[in-house]
Design a protein around this motif. Structure first.
Motif, short mmCIF file in Angstrom:
data_model
loop_
_atom_site.label_atom_id
_atom_site.label_comp_id
_atom_site.label_asym_id
_atom_site.label_seq_id
_atom_site.Cartn_x
_atom_site.Cartn_y
_atom_site.Cartn_z
N TYR A 47 0.87 -1.21 0.10
CA TYR A 47 0.01 -0.17 0.03
C TYR A 47 0.84 1.37 0.20
O TYR A 47 0.65 2.09 -0.76
CB TYR A 47 -0.73 -0.01 1.09
N LEU A 51 0.46 3.00 -3.62
CA LEU A 51 -0.42 3.89 -3.49
C LEU A 51 -0.18 5.20 -2.78
O LEU A 51 -0.09 6.19 -3.38
CB LEU A 51 -1.76 3.30 -2.74
N ILE A 248 -17.95 9.75 -4.04
CA ILE A 248 -16.67 9.26 -4.15
C ILE A 248 -16.55 8.60 -5.44
O ILE A 248 -15.55 9.06 -6.02
CB ILE A 248 -15.94 8.17 -3.01
N GLN A 252 -14.30 9.38 -9.27
CA GLN A 252 -13.54 8.69 -9.78
C GLN A 252 -13.77 8.37 -11.53
O GLN A 252 -13.20 7.62 -11.93
CB GLN A 252 -13.13 7.42 -9.08
N LEU A 296 -8.95 17.15 -7.53
CA LEU A 296 -9.47 15.89 -7.66
C LEU A 296 -9.32 15.06 -6.10
O LEU A 296 -10.51 14.62 -5.41
CB LEU A 296 -9.37 15.10 -8.75
N GLY A 300 -11.93 14.14 -2.89
CA GLY A 300 -12.12 12.94 -2.33
C GLY A 300 -11.70 12.79 -1.16
O GLY A 300 -12.60 11.92 -0.35
N LEU A 301 -10.78 13.14 -0.57
CA LEU A 301 -10.30 13.05 0.66
C LEU A 301 -11.29 13.97 1.66
O LEU A 301 -11.60 13.37 2.86
CB LEU A 301 -8.81 13.69 1.11
N THR A 304 -13.95 11.47 2.03
CA THR A 304 -13.63 10.16 2.29
C THR A 304 -13.05 10.05 4.14
O THR A 304 -13.56 9.23 4.87
CB THR A 304 -12.42 9.36 1.83
N GLY B 142 -7.54 5.04 1.50
CA GLY B 142 -7.43 4.91 0.18
C GLY B 142 -8.68 4.54 -0.60
O GLY B 142 -8.84 4.68 -1.96
N LEU B 143 -9.78 4.33 0.07
CA LEU B 143 -11.23 4.38 -0.85
C LEU B 143 -11.18 5.61 -1.58
O LEU B 143 -12.11 5.32 -2.62
CB LEU B 143 -12.10 4.14 0.16
N GLY B 144 -10.88 6.54 -1.20
CA GLY B 144 -11.33 7.80 -1.74
C GLY B 144 -10.11 8.48 -2.53
O GLY B 144 -10.29 9.57 -3.05
N VAL B 145 -8.94 7.84 -2.73
CA VAL B 145 -7.93 8.36 -3.62
C VAL B 145 -8.28 7.87 -5.03
O VAL B 145 -8.34 6.77 -5.28
CB VAL B 145 -6.67 7.60 -3.32
N PRO B 146 -8.59 9.12 -5.91
CA PRO B 146 -8.87 8.81 -7.06
C PRO B 146 -7.41 7.84 -7.97
O PRO B 146 -6.31 8.64 -7.55
CB PRO B 146 -8.78 10.10 -8.03
N GLN B 147 -7.72 7.02 -8.73
CA GLN B 147 -6.56 6.22 -9.35
C GLN B 147 -5.77 6.96 -10.25
O GLN B 147 -4.44 6.78 -10.23
CB GLN B 147 -7.15 5.07 -9.98
#
Lengths: 316, 305
Positions: A47, A51, A248, A252, A296, A300-301, A304, B142-147
């Motif tokens: 991770y 990520l 969310i 995306q 973006l 999202g954060l 989230t 990470g659920l909300g992190v845009p790829q």
């Protein structure tokens, strides 16, 4: 030993009574503290590297002016300043906002109605749930092709149907004209997304005590009264979950826009995801594109982090 | 919140009717309601088929010779049917290679991801240790992190690892993006394992690894199955990471193959439709085979735990 482990309820029991010698005991203590991290290590490493690392790196890029080759020049927050003056970015930002607003309201409302209609017993309810959810498991890119065929201006189903019922004058280049392109994309996306809130609401309805429904039935409540006074108030948590996850998900969005309009005509259907992608991979503005991406990501954060904290809060 | 969402309606058809066929007028009106509900059911199912028009149109298009589709339009009632578009699309689109790549990556990725996520979720739900909440939040965010924001650094990383010519370049990024949801679900599942069982195993001297493998994992098998199905769907359908990282058509996965179809078939709409159907049919089959696990998993991810 129990006192030294204090708040630590777990691995202390690994070393039962026979730990008299001090070094052993010390080692057991350290070992016990390490146990959770041994379990977490593989996930945390992957991770972190694939990520979190890329996320942080792209934030660094967003502070530079860089084409992807040569040296990146640090320019501070300039990219973020021009984000709000660049018309393409503003369009993408507006479209992402529209997208999120539509996806939070429309599939959620229809999903709630469907969940209420399809809850409980009845031979047709299971199959109906399945048919509504079915599009949701298809690859988004396949869904895009399916709708591309519906919308095809010369041969597509929609225009053909309109012509055959005598409304040929209404034929439109659905994805090629500025007025209809974004709504057409949204219709296709709503279509594919209906099942998801329906399932979340069905799960929510299941958690409502059957006694409440039984009591309402005995009292002779109408379907609407039951919906209004039992179902909707019982779904408070489901509403939060649906709204958070739909938001969310809308942030995306990528494949649908990429495959059906590539952001066109004239960038009118760009969303932040595609706009960032084209900036980096077509225009080679790695720095600027990363700033668009972080705009973006920040959105999202903002959704989230509170959502995650709410999900993991201690149950009272 | 229990998870058997769509399992609800599976009741033997007779059982309810019997229960409600009480004597007297109330029973008769119930019976009439039941008949009305049956009519309503047929209406709803027809509504569902209308809802699925885009899919049905694609199937009908794929079953006709392309010349007919172009001449009569896709809204016309088909005058002749053929299956020949399917083998033609398979070979023209070279779909076999995409299939193989998608199957390979998912066969390895799904079990690995679910096991690693279960390992990580175990201490996060069973233990109390310093940093637990921070790690949990960090993993779930990470659920909300845009790829898309990770794509360029991931591309650089894949070049460093010299993997960009292979489908395996997707393996570790797919794992990383799968963890947040999987850990969320597994944490909920482990929390429901009775504490007494774990404590008594500890008193018996079992190691944590053993407790995880022999006690907890067997007890969360339904959650594991749901996650595996959901992960297979997600992996099979993933587009943007594959689009960016894979270099070379021979390594491409099925969603990229679908994307290529448009260019390869041009205006051969019948073959294009057949190719699209060939690509999406595994998910349709999986959906009907494992629907309960799939919907259960979706619901489980939405349960606070």
């Amino acid at each position: 030993m129990t006192t030294s482990l204090g708040t630590y309820t777990s691995a202390g029991a690994r070393a039962p009574a026979e730990v008299p010698r001090a070094p052993d005991r010390w080692w057991t203590l350290v070992g016990a503290r390490l146990v959770p991290w041994v379990f977490l290590a593989p996930a945390l490493v992957i991770y972190g590297v694939f990520l979190v690392g890329p996320m942080v790196t792209s934030f660094w890029y967003s502070l530079t002016s860089w084409s992807g080759v040569g040296k990146a020049h640090f320019i501070g927050l300039s990219n973020y300043q021009s984000v709000f003056t660049n018309s393409g970015t503003l369009t993408a930002l507006r479209n992402t906002g529209i997208w999120a607003a539509v996806m939070v309201v429309v599939p959620a409302a229809i999903g709630l109605v469907l969940a209420n209609l399809l809850r409980g017993k009845g031979w047709w309810k299971g199959p109906a749930q399945a048919l509504v959810y079915l599009p949701g498991v298809l690859p988004m890119i396949g869904v895009a092709l399916i709708w591309g065929w519906m919308y095809n201006p010369n041969f597509g189903f929609l225009n053909d149907l309109l012509s055959k019922v005598g409304l040929g004058s209404l034929n439109i280049d659905w994805l090629g004209s500025q007025n209809t392109a974004l709504p057409s994309l949204l219709v296709a996306t709503v279509w594919v997304s209906l099942g998801f809130p329906m399932i979340l609401y069905l799960a929510g309805i299941q958690s409502i005590s059957p006694d409440l429904y039984e009591a309402a039935r005995v009292d002779g409540g109408s379907r609407w009264q039951v919906f209004r006074n039992v179902t909707v108030p019982g779904l408070r948590e489901s509403h939060v979950i649906v709204i958070a996850l739909e938001t969310i998900g809308s942030l995306q969005v990528f494949a649908m826009v990429y495959a059906l309009t590539a952001g066109g005509p004239g960038n009118t259907t760009q969303v932040l995801g595609t706009w960032m992608y084209y900036n980096i991979f077509s225009f080679h503005h790695v720095g600027y594109g990363s700033a668009v991406g972080w705009l973006l990501a920040a959105m999202g954060l903002v959704v989230t982090i509170p959502y995650v904290l709410w999900m993991i809060r201690d149950k009272k | 919140m229990s998870a058997g969402v769509l399992a609800g309606p599976r009741v033997a058809p007779g059982s309810e009717a019997r229960a409600e066929a009480a004597p007297g007028s109330r029973g008769r009106s119930r019976a009439r309601q039941r008949r009305l509900s049956s009519v309503g059911g047929v209406v709803v199912l027809i509504g569902c088929l209308v809802f699925l028009t885009p899919v049905i149109v694609m199937v009908v298009t794929a079953l006709q010779p392309n010349a007919n589709v172009v001449a009569n339009g896709p809204a016309a009632f088909p005058t002749s049917l053929t299956l020949s578009n399917f083998p033609a699309a398979w070979s023209t689109g070279a779909l076999g290679g995409y299939y193989l790549n998608s199957i390979m990556i998912n066969l390895v990725k799904v079990p690995t991801g679910v096991v690693i996520a279960s390992l990580a979720a175990y201490p996060l739900s069973i233990f109390r240790f310093r940093g637990r909440k921070l790690v949990l939040v960090a993993l779930l965010v990470g659920l909300g992190v845009p790829q898309v924001i990770t794509l360029y650094p991931l591309l650089q990383l894949s070049r460093v690892m010299d993997l960009s010519g292979s489908v395996w370049v997707l393996f570790l990024p797919y794992l990383a993006f799968g963890f947040p949801f999987q850990i969320l679900v597994m944490r909920g599942a482990f929390t429901n394992v009775p504490r007494e069982i774990i404590e008594s195993a500890r008193i018996d001297g079992a190691t944590e690894r053993r407790i995880w493998a022999k006690i907890c994992m067997p007890m969360v098998l339904p959650s594991l199955a749901s996650l595996a199905v959901l992960d297979a769907v997600a992996g099979w359908n993933e587009f943007v990471i594959a689009l960016t990282l894979i270099n070379g058509q021979s390594s491409e996965t099925l969603p990229l193959g679908i994307n290529n179809l448009v260019g390869e078939f041009g205006t051969n709409f019948a073959q294009l439709s057949a190719g699209t159907l060939i690509c999406v049919v595994p998910m349709v089959l999986l959906f009907f085979i494992a629907r309960r696990y799939l919907t259960r998993g979706v619901a489980a991810g939405a349960v606070k735990g």
